[in-house]
Design an enzyme around this catalytic site. Structure first.
Site, PDB file in Angstrom:
ATOM      1  N   GLY A  82       0.208  -8.273 -14.000  1.00  0.00           N
ATOM      2  CA  GLY A  82       0.828  -7.365 -13.029  1.00  0.00           C
ATOM      3  C   GLY A  82       2.329  -7.241 -13.208  1.00  0.00           C
ATOM      4  CD  GLN A 117      -2.927   0.803   2.421  1.00  0.00           C
ATOM      5  OE1 GLN A 117      -2.518   0.193   3.424  1.00  0.00           O
ATOM      6  NE2 GLN A 117      -4.079   1.423   2.412  1.00  0.00           N
ATOM      7  CB  SER A 135       5.386  -4.891 -11.281  1.00  0.00           C
ATOM      8  OG  SER A 135       6.370  -4.930 -10.307  1.00  0.00           O
ATOM      9  CG  LEU A 141      -3.155  -5.227 -11.883  1.00  0.00           C
ATOM     10  CD1 LEU A 141      -2.235  -5.810 -10.829  1.00  0.00           C
ATOM     11  CD2 LEU A 141      -2.746  -5.804 -13.250  1.00  0.00           C
ATOM     12  CE1 TYR A 142       0.436  -3.891  -5.412  1.00  0.00           C
ATOM     13  CE2 TYR A 142       1.305  -3.421  -7.604  1.00  0.00           C
ATOM     14  CZ  TYR A 142       1.489  -3.867  -6.314  1.00  0.00           C
ATOM     15  OH  TYR A 142       2.733  -4.296  -5.919  1.00  0.00           O
ATOM     16  CG  HIS A 169      -8.672  -3.136  -0.638  1.00  0.00           C
ATOM     17  ND1 HIS A 169      -8.547  -2.752  -1.956  1.00  0.00           N
ATOM     18  CD2 HIS A 169      -8.368  -2.037   0.104  1.00  0.00           C
ATOM     19  CE1 HIS A 169      -8.195  -1.484  -2.013  1.00  0.00           C
ATOM     20  NE2 HIS A 169      -8.087  -1.020  -0.786  1.00  0.00           N
ATOM     21  CG  HIS A 193      -1.598   4.286  -1.876  1.00  0.00           C
ATOM     22  ND1 HIS A 193      -1.636   2.951  -2.196  1.00  0.00           N
ATOM     23  CD2 HIS A 193      -2.861   4.601  -1.533  1.00  0.00           C
ATOM     24  CE1 HIS A 193      -2.864   2.490  -2.035  1.00  0.00           C
ATOM     25  NE2 HIS A 193      -3.637   3.473  -1.641  1.00  0.00           N
TER      26      HIS A 193
END
Ligand code: HEM
Ligand SMILES: *[C@@H]1O[C@H](CO)[C@@H](O)[C@H](O)[C@H]1NC(C)=O
Ligand SMILES: *[C@@H]1O[C@H](CO)[C@@H](O)[C@H](O)[C@H]1NC(C)=O
Ligand SMILES: *[C@@H]1O[C@H](CO)[C@@H](O)[C@H](O)[C@H]1NC(C)=O
Ligand SMILES: *[C@@H]1O[C@H](CO)[C@@H](O)[C@H](O)[C@H]1NC(C)=O
Length: 586
Positions: A514, A191, A518, A372-373, A376, A195
């Site tokens: 992903g 996270q 990435s 996709l990220y 949660h 972010h």
């Protein structure tokens, strides 16, 4: 009532007979061919450099045919990379490690177009889409506006109700820990790290981002713009402002550093911490990482200052920032991605691997990557710290948790507590289920193409049925009923509900989609370019070596009084038994 619906049906019939369906709504162009509409009913697929030709880019050229025959499936490659440990232990000790790492990187990078292509407004190439970096880019253009159905030409007239969909298939019944042993230390890193480049602008709809660095720029530490950065800086020895609480360094109070932070109105002023990212007061896990990076920044400033007593505040700050960016990339590749991949190949952060291949040192964050990220399901039911069980109600926006326990105890607790499995469905805590609802709704207004279209874009076979997507027959039937057609399944639900790989955190699609985003984002950073990747950029061999040898453990333990258990996975049997190493051995 009857007449009204009769007239409506008549109107619909008239409409469909008078205006032809946009042929691109059928997604006729395969293998990344580009669909262009000509006249009302015609289209052409541009198959240039796809390796295919024919009306729909379906006929492989000679060399493509050979290549496809030799190319192993992602399942086979994944199996090899996650098995045969003895083989990979041998590889690790030879030049093959670098060679295979280079192959992994180039294969993944080929899937991310650079320069970037579409965005939420432009489903065709345009200068505006290229140069306006306020947009997230997109790998696939939006579903054309004039398609007869929401997902093109397949599925139902209306998509499933979002609340019902998430309640039924995404809401957690019972906490399911990740079989790879992922912990909360990993979850909060995920996270905290993401972010810095996922900052969706919610006030202006239409796929805009507030994160203009489009990659690893450490704006979560230093702020998005220069004004915020200067407010956060001490303007002395390159350092950031801080406050001392019982002799330990923490982010400063908002009352002293008046940057905009999101806090509930009733939170007392003295408990509001000022951090680069305005959202990071949300969770003690985020303000913990903010504290660790703040301490590391100021520690590195001291190291640089000792070697460069003549450097001014600005040069110390700027050089430290580059070192911090390097440390982040190293830890993310060699520990975070390593853990996530489950590979027995030891990943290596060696930018020089790409110096002799075609590679562009630039990146643009994609909307699909942001969607996709949304991991949660990682979040647990409650937080276990130092013998206390803390419910969400006492955890969210509570900065006292950080100061009360201190960094050591939080790192120890988060490293020992299992995170939830991301894939497989039904594992999102009720409290964050709303976020899943939001992202599915946003996927609809952004007109993201169907999940199967993305499967094809990433060279994966589209699923033929819902029962191929998931082994859970009840879920497969439910989805079939709601969507009507596997080719109408949406992007985010597809990723989250796909069957997981054996003993893995998520399914094939999350990894195959992903990883390219990435790795491109990590290696595309300017510090990895031949011009930057040298000692002088980082203030000499000392700084360069801090970048090249950084680890999560050093990051924590060079900045704490004692060294807790720190890792991205919960302790295994050996680690429980392993005595704590004194700091000197690091
Ligand atoms: C209890 C913990 C968490 C809470 C309460 C939370 C809450 C939220 C909220 C409210 C949003 C904004 C949703 C919206 O309105 O669109 C959001 C976005 C997001 N969250 Fe979480 N989240 C949590 C944990 C995590 C974790 C562990 C990850 C791991 C990667 C994560 C990844 C994201 C991403 C990628 C976004 C999109 C950000 C953006 O586009 O700006 N979240 N979350
Ligand atoms: C190309 O796709 C269209 C629409 O899906 C289809 O009608 C047509 O038969 C295809 N053409 C060929 C040569 O396969
Ligand atoms: C891989 O090799 C390096 C030295 O080349 C060694 O330090 C490291 O421990 C090895 N890792 C594994 C997992 O074998
Ligand atoms: C990007 O596009 C949006 C929407 O058209 C516009 O409001 C904004 O000013 C543009 N930004 C730049 C930097 O041109
Ligand atoms: C915040 O956390 C502290 C320490 O865990 C706890 O004592 C306090 O009750 C929490 N505050 C709220 C409002 O829940």
């Amino acid at each position: 009532m009857k007449e009204v619906s009769f007239i409506w049906v008549l109107l619909m019939l008239l409409r469909s007979s008078s205006s032809a369906v946009n042929p691109c709504c059928y997604y006729p162009c395969e293998n990344s061919g580009v669909c262009v509409r000509f006249g009302p009913e015609d289209y052409k697929c541009d198959c240039t450099r796809t390796g295919f030709n024919g009306q729909n880019c379906t006929n492989p050229e000679f060399w493509t045919r050979i290549y496809l025959m030799l190319k192993p499936s992602p399942t086979v490659v994944h199996f090899i990379l996650t098995h045969f440990k003895w083989f990979w232990d041998l590889v690790n000790k030879t030049f093959l490690r670098g060679t295979i790492m280079r192959i992994v990187l180039t294969v993944r990078n080929e899937l991310v177009p650079t320069p970037p292509t579409y965005n939420t407004k432009y489903g065709y190439l345009s200068w505006e889409s290229y140069q306006n970096t306020s947009y997230y880019t997109r790998l696939l253009p939006p579903v054309p506006e004039d398609c007869p159905l929401p997902m093109g030409t397949k599925g139902k007239l209306v998509l499933p109700d979002v609340i019902m969909l998430t309640e039924r298939f995404l809401k957690r019944q019972k906490f399911r820990p990740d079989p790879q042993g992922t912990n909360l230390m990993f979850a909060f890193m995920a996270q905290h790290f993401t972010h810095q480049f996922f900052k969706t602008s919610h006030k202006s709809k239409g796929g805009f981002t507030k994160a203009l660095g489009h990659g690893v720029d450490a704006s979560n530490i230093y702020g998005e713009d220069l004004k915020r950065q200067h407010q956060l800086r001490l303007h002395e020895d390159g350092k950031l402002k801080y406050q001392l609480i019982s002799g330990e360094m923490y982010p400063p109070k908002v009352s002293e550093v008046p940057v905009h932070m999101v806090y509930p109105e009733d939170l007392p002023a003295e408990q509001r911490l000022a951090i680069g990212q305005e959202m990071f007061g949300l969770l003690p896990g985020l303000s913990m990482y903010a504290t660790i990076w703040l301490r590391e920044h100021n520690r590195v400033c001291d190291v640089l200052k000792a070697e460069h007593p003549t450097w001014d505040d600005e040069q110390l700050f700027q050089t430290t920032r580059l070192i911090i960016i390097g440390e982040i990339i190293n830890i993310i590749i060699e520990e975070y991605v390593q853990h996530l991949s489950g590979y027995n190949l030891k990943l290596t952060y060696d930018p020089s691997l790409l110096f002799n291949v075609r590679f562009q040192y630039t990146n643009r964050i994609a909307l699909e990557f942001c969607h996709l990220y949304h991991w949660h399901p990682l979040m647990p039911d409650s937080f276990l710290i130092d013998g206390d069980e803390i419910p969400y109600s006492q955890f969210l926006y509570n900065t006292t948790v950080l100061v009360h326990y201190g960094v050591e105890k939080l790192v120890d607790a988060f490293s020992r507590q299992p995170a939830g499995q991301i894939g497989g469905g039904r594992n999102i805590h009720e409290l964050v289920l709303r976020v899943a609802q939001t992202i599915i709704t946003e996927g609809r207004s952004a007109r993201l193409q169907p999940f199967n279209q993305y499967r094809k874009k990433f060279n994966l076979k589209p699923y033929a049925s819902f029962s191929e997507l998931t082994d859970d027959t009840e879920m497969a039937h439910g989805l079939e009923e709601l969507y009507g057609d596997i080719d109408a399944l949406e992007f985010y639900p597809g990723l989250m509900l796909e069957k997981t790989r054996p003993n893995s955190i998520f399914g094939e699609s999350m990894v195959e989609m992903g990883a390219p985003f990435s790795l491109k984002g990590l290696f595309g950073n300017p510090i990895n370019s031949p011009e930057y990747w040298k000692p002088s950029t980082f203030g000499g061999e000392t700084g360069f070596s801090i970048v090249k040898t950084s680890t999560l453990k050093k990051l924590v333990c060079l900045n704490t009084k004692w060294c807790p258990y720190v890792d991205f996975h919960v302790p295994g049997k050996e680690e429980e038994a392993e005595p704590r190493k004194p700091l000197m051995e690091l």
